[in-house]
Design an enzyme around this catalytic site. Structure first.
Site, PDB file in Angstrom:
ATOM      1  CB  SER A 156       0.041   8.357   6.680  1.00 54.85           C
ATOM      2  OG  SER A 156      -0.679   7.592   7.282  1.00 54.85           O
ATOM      3  CG  ASN A 208       2.891   6.139   9.365  1.00 55.14           C
ATOM      4  OD1 ASN A 208       1.718   6.838   9.965  1.00 55.14           O
ATOM      5  ND2 ASN A 208       4.078   5.145   9.462  1.00 55.14           N
ATOM      6  CD  GLU A 209      -1.781   1.000   5.455  1.00 51.35           C
ATOM      7  OE1 GLU A 209      -1.330   1.196   4.299  1.00 51.35           O
ATOM      8  OE2 GLU A 209      -1.707  -0.699   6.031  1.00 51.35           O
ATOM      9  N   PRO A 210      -2.349   5.039   2.982  1.00 54.13           N
ATOM     10  CG  PRO A 210      -2.661   4.221   1.149  1.00 54.13           C
ATOM     11  CD  PRO A 210      -2.634   3.736   2.479  1.00 54.13           C
ATOM     12  CB  SER A 214      -1.014   0.662   1.653  1.00 57.89           C
ATOM     13  OG  SER A 214       0.130   0.483   2.495  1.00 57.89           O
TER      14      SER A 214
END
Ligand code: F6R
Length: 639
Positions: free
Chosen positions: A181, A177-179, A171
């Site tokens: 963040s 820290n995902e999209p 991702s």
């Protein structure tokens, strides 16, 4: 690592090459072991430097499949070179939430098992975000978690991070820290992206069991470190690595926040770097030295780019696509393309071992790689009258579901009862197996009997599959290499015993042609370990004059790039059907496999689509049109 283990080749200085024109510094290493070893050396050098100065060193640490080799190498340095970790303070990047620290998937447990238990970092100097929050009314206690996160962040600020090692998720996440963040985010509770949860599904025995949340250091926390290293390994990371290093700087791909950051560096293996422009089309990036392989790659690229067969390319096309240098080297498009065309024609090989009967040995890491990757070639080899042997290097038993064991145990009990073959003993055994599976907790290693039955299931499937291609049972060899026999996905280091087993077989059969799985991306690295054992065995035997032709195949996990192909074996529609039916004989891997990796297709579908695709590529280049092609690369001993 035990004394009996084989020391991996280790470089004493940085051997990777710097990638040109990426938006953050990146170095590529030939193998994932070399990349891991380089990272371990960087960390060890920092620890030693700080110790020399009498200072502590503060490390940010990841978990996951990527850093395993780094930890393994650091442990080796601790055991063999006396690397002292007593001045280390560590902060892990993340932890699932909620999760108990002793849960199989907990990063607390993971760190103990993969690193902490084997080195001397004092317990009180190791920190991992807490994930064991009791749920209130089914939900995570938000305030309590927020307080813990703030405490974690303060502690990091107090000590200051010297170096953070990161993996990268598909991702684009670093830490969790995902999209979306924010760049200045701190340690906090986050919701996991669906791609991340899919990738964790195998560890949790199903996506539905993967926690929805995690606690992670923030992007801002990571950016405070003096040095940031992102390690990415394997073909499945190639696309996200390209986005992170060449795409726009965006919170859609959080790793791209490292672009332009002089403290950050990406360390990649060839597979993870394969989509970068400097690797894929280096002539678009800067001057290159035109080897014959690169020339072939460029000419094929031009042909695909313009959707024109090789023999229809003209000087103007080369000039307009940054390839005028090639014309200088070869005179004209016509002569260059004719020579590449001839080379590609020469790869087409309906009789891969010729027509004189030979001994051919196919080394199959798992019991189905032979038919998946080169079932069509096996058909041709048998039809051409060669003595084809297949050696299954591991039992493949970890990839068999429990229900298969129950089905077979039940079958044997019924069979024995019906035919009056000691029915009571058969029933007792079946009851024992049932009981053992009933008591087993998720993720627990099977008892030896169950492991044995799982191995038997795969062995008999392999016999049926090879038999359906005309390979008799006496030419099948089940090597059961010791490195694999852990009963779990985690394998042992390769030992001299593994190599000796392969050596003995090669000595016994003295094959003129050998086929080896040349894949970089199978999930647990078994193909790579097998290849390493085979190469060591072959290199040793070469000294006594045994030098078979060695071909590398791919298929279950990856395919060769068109310009790499040195042998392409044509398959008719009936060969394709025949191969598919042979793959179907591996019933325990059919419909859904225990370890499918990141490709949603079944193994037979991957094989079929890859073989059809190779044929389409040949056709598009203006080469003869085949229904499907299996591709091979010759092993050179310096590989
Ligand atoms: C794990 C972590 C994650 C992983 C990433 C890659 O502590 O922070 O960012 O590094 O998901 O995972 P693997 O290495 O398993 O591909």
């Amino acid at each position: 690592m035990t004394d009996a283990s084989i020391p991996r080749p280790r470089k004493t200085s940085r051997s990777g090459r710097k990638v040109q024109q990426t938006k953050a510094e990146a170095h590529v290493f030939e193998t994932s072991e070399d990349a891991a070893s380089d990272v371990a050396m960087t960390i060890a050098a920092l620890i030693r430097k700080k110790a020399h100065q009498g200072d502590p060193v503060v490390l940010g640490l990841p978990t996951g499949s990527t850093p395993v080799g780094v930890y393994r190498e650091l442990i080796r340095m601790h055991n063999q070179e006396g690397l002292d970790f007593s001045n280390c303070f560590t902060f892990n990047l993340d932890e699932y939430c909620p999760i108990q620290p002793d849960a199989l998937q907990s990063y607390h447990r993971w760190m103990d098992e993969n690193f902490f238990n084997a080195v001397n970092i004092p317990q009180e100097q190791r920190r991992i975000p807490r994930g064991d929050f009791p749920r209130h009314e089914g939900d995570i206690p938000r305030q309590e978690v927020a307080d813990e996160c703030a405490k974690y962040e303060r502690k990091i600020d107090d000590l200051g991070l010297d170096l953070v090692l990161l993996g990268i998720g598909r991702s684009g996440h670093i830490g969790f820290n995902e999209p979306g963040s924010p760049i200045d985010s701190g340690t906090r509770l986050v919701t996991l992206d669906s791609v991340t949860r899919k990738d964790a599904a195998e560890d949790f025995f199903g996506e539905e069991h993967v926690p929805l949340h995690a606690i992670t250091m923030g992007v801002g926390t990571i950016l405070k470190a003096h040095t940031i290293i992102v390690l990415a390994l394997g073909e499945h990371k190639a696309d996200i690595v390209r986005q992170a290093l060449e795409g726009p700087r965006t919170d859609r791909v959080v790793a791209s926040f490292l672009q332009g950051n002089v403290k950050a560096e990406f360390i990649l293996d060839e597979a993870a770097a394969s989509e970068l422009t400097a690797n894929k089309t280096p002539w678009l990036v800067g001057p290159v030295s035109w080897t014959s392989s690169l020339t072939r790659k460029a000419v094929l690229w031009l042909s695909f780019q313009l959707n024109r067969p090789l023999l229809e390319l003209e000087d103007v096309h080369f000039r307009e696509h940054g390839l005028h240098e090639l014309l200088g080297n070869h005179g004209s498009a016509e002569s260059l393309c004719q020579s590449v065309f001839n080379d590609m024609m020469a790869t087409i090989c309906p009789h891969p071992a010729g027509l004189e009967p030979k001994d051919v040995l196919v080394l199959s890491p798992h019991p189905d790689d032979d038919v998946i990757s080169m079932g069509g070639t096996l058909i041709h080899l048998v039809a051409d009258g060669h003595r084809v042997h297949v050696a299954y290097m591991t039992s493949g038993n970890v990839a068999v579901f429990d229900f298969e064991v129950l089905r077979f145990a039940d079958f044997v009990a019924e069979y024995c009862t019906e035919f009056g073959i000691d029915p009571n003993r058969a029933r007792d055994r079946t009851d024992m197996v049932r009981e053992s599976l009933r008591k087993k907790r998720a993720g627990q290693v099977d008892d030896p009997d169950v492991q044995f039955i799982k191995a038997l299931i795969r062995k008999t499937e392999a016999k049926r599959a090879a038999g359906s291609l005309g390979i008799p049972e006496e030419r099948l060899h089940f090597l059961n290499m010791p490195f694999y026999q852990t009963g779990s996905a985690k394998k042992r280091d390769l030992s001299p015993k593994d190599v000796t087993i392969v050596q003995n077989l090669l000595r016994e059969l003295r094959p003129q042609q050998v086929y080896v799985a040349g894949e970089l991306s199978d999930p647990h690295g078994t193909h790579r370990m097998c290849a390493l054992a085979i190469y060591q065995a072959l290199d040793e035997l070469a000294k006594s004059g045994l030098k078979p032709d060695v071909w590398l195949y791919r298929g279950a996990w990856q395919e060769w790039e068109p310009h790499e192909i040195e042998q392409a074996v044509p398959m008719s529609p009936s060969d394709v059907r025949h191969k598919r039916e042979a793959i179907f004989k591996h019933q325990s891997q059919k419909d859904y496999a225990m370890y499918p990796g990141h490709d949603p297709r079944e193994f037979w579908q991957r094989a079929q689509e890859r073989n059809r695709h190779t044929a389409e590529i040949y056709k598009a280049l203006g080469l003869p049109a085949y229904h499907a092609l299996e591709a091979f690369v010759r092993r050179r001993s310096e590989r």
